[in-house]
Design an enzyme around this catalytic site. Structure first.
Site, PDB file in Angstrom:
ATOM      1  N   ALA A   9       0.791  -1.233   0.000  1.00 26.58           N
ATOM      2  CA  ALA A   9       0.000   0.000   0.000  1.00 26.58           C
ATOM      3  C   ALA A   9       0.822   1.282   0.000  1.00 26.58           C
ATOM      4  O   ALA A   9       0.275   2.370  -0.156  1.00 26.58           O
ATOM      5  CB  ALA A   9      -0.929   0.013   1.216  1.00 26.58           C
ATOM      6  N   ILE A  13       1.767   2.131  -7.058  1.00 26.65           N
ATOM      7  CA  ILE A  13       0.370   1.764  -7.346  1.00 26.65           C
ATOM      8  C   ILE A  13      -0.429   1.775  -6.048  1.00 26.65           C
ATOM      9  O   ILE A  13      -1.557   2.252  -6.002  1.00 26.65           O
ATOM     10  CB  ILE A  13       0.272   0.358  -7.992  1.00 26.65           C
ATOM     11  CG1 ILE A  13       1.010   0.326  -9.333  1.00 26.65           C
ATOM     12  CG2 ILE A  13      -1.188  -0.059  -8.185  1.00 26.65           C
ATOM     13  CD1 ILE A  13       1.211  -1.073  -9.901  1.00 26.65           C
ATOM     14  N   GLY A  14       0.170   1.261  -4.985  1.00 28.00           N
ATOM     15  CA  GLY A  14      -0.539   1.073  -3.717  1.00 28.00           C
ATOM     16  C   GLY A  14      -1.147   2.331  -3.135  1.00 28.00           C
ATOM     17  O   GLY A  14      -2.297   2.325  -2.684  1.00 28.00           O
ATOM     18  N   SER A 111       0.215  -7.515  -9.015  1.00 28.96           N
ATOM     19  CA  SER A 111       1.670  -7.696  -9.099  1.00 28.96           C
ATOM     20  C   SER A 111       2.042  -8.481 -10.358  1.00 28.96           C
ATOM     21  O   SER A 111       1.534  -9.577 -10.583  1.00 28.96           O
ATOM     22  CB  SER A 111       2.179  -8.464  -7.881  1.00 28.96           C
ATOM     23  OG  SER A 111       1.748  -7.862  -6.694  1.00 28.96           O
ATOM     24  N   ASP A 143      -5.691  -3.069 -19.355  1.00 26.37           N
ATOM     25  CA  ASP A 143      -5.741  -3.302 -20.803  1.00 26.37           C
ATOM     26  C   ASP A 143      -7.093  -2.848 -21.362  1.00 26.37           C
ATOM     27  O   ASP A 143      -7.179  -2.280 -22.453  1.00 26.37           O
ATOM     28  CB  ASP A 143      -5.518  -4.783 -21.116  1.00 26.37           C
ATOM     29  CG  ASP A 143      -4.251  -5.323 -20.454  1.00 26.37           C
ATOM     30  OD1 ASP A 143      -3.264  -4.571 -20.388  1.00 26.37           O
ATOM     31  OD2 ASP A 143      -4.262  -6.478 -19.986  1.00 26.37           O
ATOM     32  N   ARG A 146      -7.270   1.017 -21.240  1.00 17.99           N
ATOM     33  CA  ARG A 146      -6.497   1.576 -22.367  1.00 17.99           C
ATOM     34  C   ARG A 146      -7.271   1.434 -23.673  1.00 17.99           C
ATOM     35  O   ARG A 146      -7.357   2.385 -24.464  1.00 17.99           O
ATOM     36  CB  ARG A 146      -5.150   0.851 -22.494  1.00 17.99           C
ATOM     37  CG  ARG A 146      -4.124   1.310 -21.470  1.00 17.99           C
ATOM     38  CD  ARG A 146      -2.772   0.620 -21.686  1.00 17.99           C
ATOM     39  NE  ARG A 146      -1.795   1.125 -20.734  1.00 17.99           N
ATOM     40  CZ  ARG A 146      -0.974   0.384 -20.006  1.00 17.99           C
ATOM     41  NH1 ARG A 146      -0.993  -0.939 -20.137  1.00 17.99           N
ATOM     42  NH2 ARG A 146      -0.119   0.936 -19.164  1.00 17.99           N
ATOM     43  N   HIS A 172      -2.044 -10.848 -19.556  1.00 16.78           N
ATOM     44  CA  HIS A 172      -1.801  -9.451 -19.166  1.00 16.78           C
ATOM     45  C   HIS A 172      -0.356  -9.034 -19.408  1.00 16.78           C
ATOM     46  O   HIS A 172       0.246  -8.351 -18.606  1.00 16.78           O
ATOM     47  CB  HIS A 172      -2.192  -9.262 -17.695  1.00 16.78           C
ATOM     48  CG  HIS A 172      -2.050  -7.853 -17.196  1.00 16.78           C
ATOM     49  ND1 HIS A 172      -2.670  -6.785 -17.798  1.00 16.78           N
ATOM     50  CD2 HIS A 172      -1.344  -7.334 -16.158  1.00 16.78           C
ATOM     51  CE1 HIS A 172      -2.350  -5.668 -17.150  1.00 16.78           C
ATOM     52  NE2 HIS A 172      -1.545  -5.974 -16.145  1.00 16.78           N
ATOM     53  N   MET A 225      -2.821   2.196 -13.482  1.00 16.28           N
ATOM     54  CA  MET A 225      -3.009   0.855 -12.920  1.00 16.28           C
ATOM     55  C   MET A 225      -3.829   0.920 -11.636  1.00 16.28           C
ATOM     56  O   MET A 225      -4.698   0.080 -11.399  1.00 16.28           O
ATOM     57  CB  MET A 225      -1.645   0.216 -12.641  1.00 16.28           C
ATOM     58  CG  MET A 225      -1.711  -1.226 -12.168  1.00 16.28           C
ATOM     59  SD  MET A 225      -2.414  -2.396 -13.332  1.00 16.28           S
ATOM     60  CE  MET A 225      -3.929  -2.823 -12.473  1.00 16.28           C
TER      61      MET A 225
END
Length: 332
Positions: A9, A13-14, A111, A143, A146, A172, A225
């Protein structure tokens, strides 16, 4: 009451993912875990005027166990960008924590490499006898996000991007990402050339590289993400709460829906242990794995190119856990 947990976190990203989950009014508790800085991230988020009560833990004093206690949904963005070997070990250790403390939680794996880390989580859960394939998801939503954005750009109207739906199947990473643009809710213009279509497919497949380059190699796709992860988590939460008809692509075990998988296997011409296609979500997780449906010859070729890579990636994950447990027994 919904307790969401973010493992990793404090990372790139977290943190934004935790922020977006804190902003979701359906989340009533938010548990944050990382090897550094989590108490500070939790304190910061706890001042935001939304329902979720926030707690952040570090590894000492059973921090992982405290974070996971009572979790309904666990999102895992932990790891190091583009370091698959390191991430495999991190994911295995976190999966062990989930298997022993919150085995009934819905697990959403961000991840990378997702094609291998999802099988790693599955194998760890199997070792502890707590595996439920309906509750394990590889998050491929970026994906899809996007694809929606890029198609809206082609239509010259970004306000469409929330409504554009493009199924993205396979896996992915790179060639395993197969956008089914022929099934787009907003078809591409009739004048759209084959070269333009190839370029669009490539951009969806390798969109992450575009971001790494723009960040001069100093980072990867973290904010987009986090958005994608929060979007998929929100769909899972809505499904848990009984909302019907929610469909989204996700990389799941074929064991999650035997009948749906049988139809998908027939289309693919071979059986894979994991594959991403349109999944109908329900209160138990995966309610139905949908087939690919009608696709173009070019899309069939893309699927065919994805399969050997997917098989290799899945084997990598499964073998990693098998090797790891040769030297250590899973402990409850």
């Amino acid at each position: 009451m919904v307790k969401a947990v973010v493992l990793g976190a404090a990372g790139g990203i977290g943190q934004p993912l935790a922020l977006l989950l804190k902003a979701n009014p359906l989340v009533t508790e938010l548990g944050l875990f990382d090897i550094v800085n989590t108490p500070g991230v939790a304190a910061d988020l706890s001042h935001i005027s939304t329902p979720a009560k926030v707690e952040g833990y570090l590894p000492p004093d059973d921090g992982l166990k405290k974070t996971l206690k009572g979790a309904d949904i666990v999102v895992i963005p932990a790891g190091v960008p583009r370091k698959p070997g390191i991430n495999a070990g991190i994911v295995k250790d976190l999966a062990t924590g989930i298997a022993t403390t919150a085995p009934k939680a819905f697990v959403l794996v961000i991840s990378n490499p997702v094609n291998s880390t999802v099988p790693i989580v599955a194998e760890v859960f199997k070792k502890f006898g707590t595996y439920d394939p309906k509750r394990l998801f590889g998050v491929t939503t970026l994906d899809v996000v996007r694809a929606s954005t890029f198609v809206a750009e082609i239509h010259g109207d970004l306000s469409l991007s929330k409504d554009v739906v493009v199924p993205v199947v396979g896996g992915h990473s790179g060639v395993t990402i197969v956008p089914l643009l022929s099934q787009s809710s907003h078809p591409l213009p009739a004048s759209f050339s084959k070269d333009s279509l190839d370029a669009l497919v490539n951009r969806i497949q390798f969109g992450g590289d575009e971001v790494v380059k723009a960040k001069s190699g100093a980072g990867s796709a973290t904010l987009s993400m986090a958005y994608a992860g929060a979007e998929f988590a929100a769909k899972i939460i809505r499904a848990i709460k009984g909302e019907k008809g929610i469909v989204a692509p996700s990389y799941v075990s074929v064991e999650a829906d035997a009948a749906g998988s049988a139809a998908l296997t027939k289309e693919l011409g071979q059986e894979l242990a994991f594959f991403s296609s349109n999944i109908e979500l329900g209160p138990e997780g995966v309610a139905k794995i949908n087939p690919l449906g009608t696709i173009t010859e070019a899309e069939q070729a893309l699927v065919k190119a994805a399969l050997p890579e997917l098989v290799k990636n899945i084997d990598t994950g499964v073998n990693y856990v098998a090797e790891a447990y040769k030297t250590e027994e899973p402990r409850l």
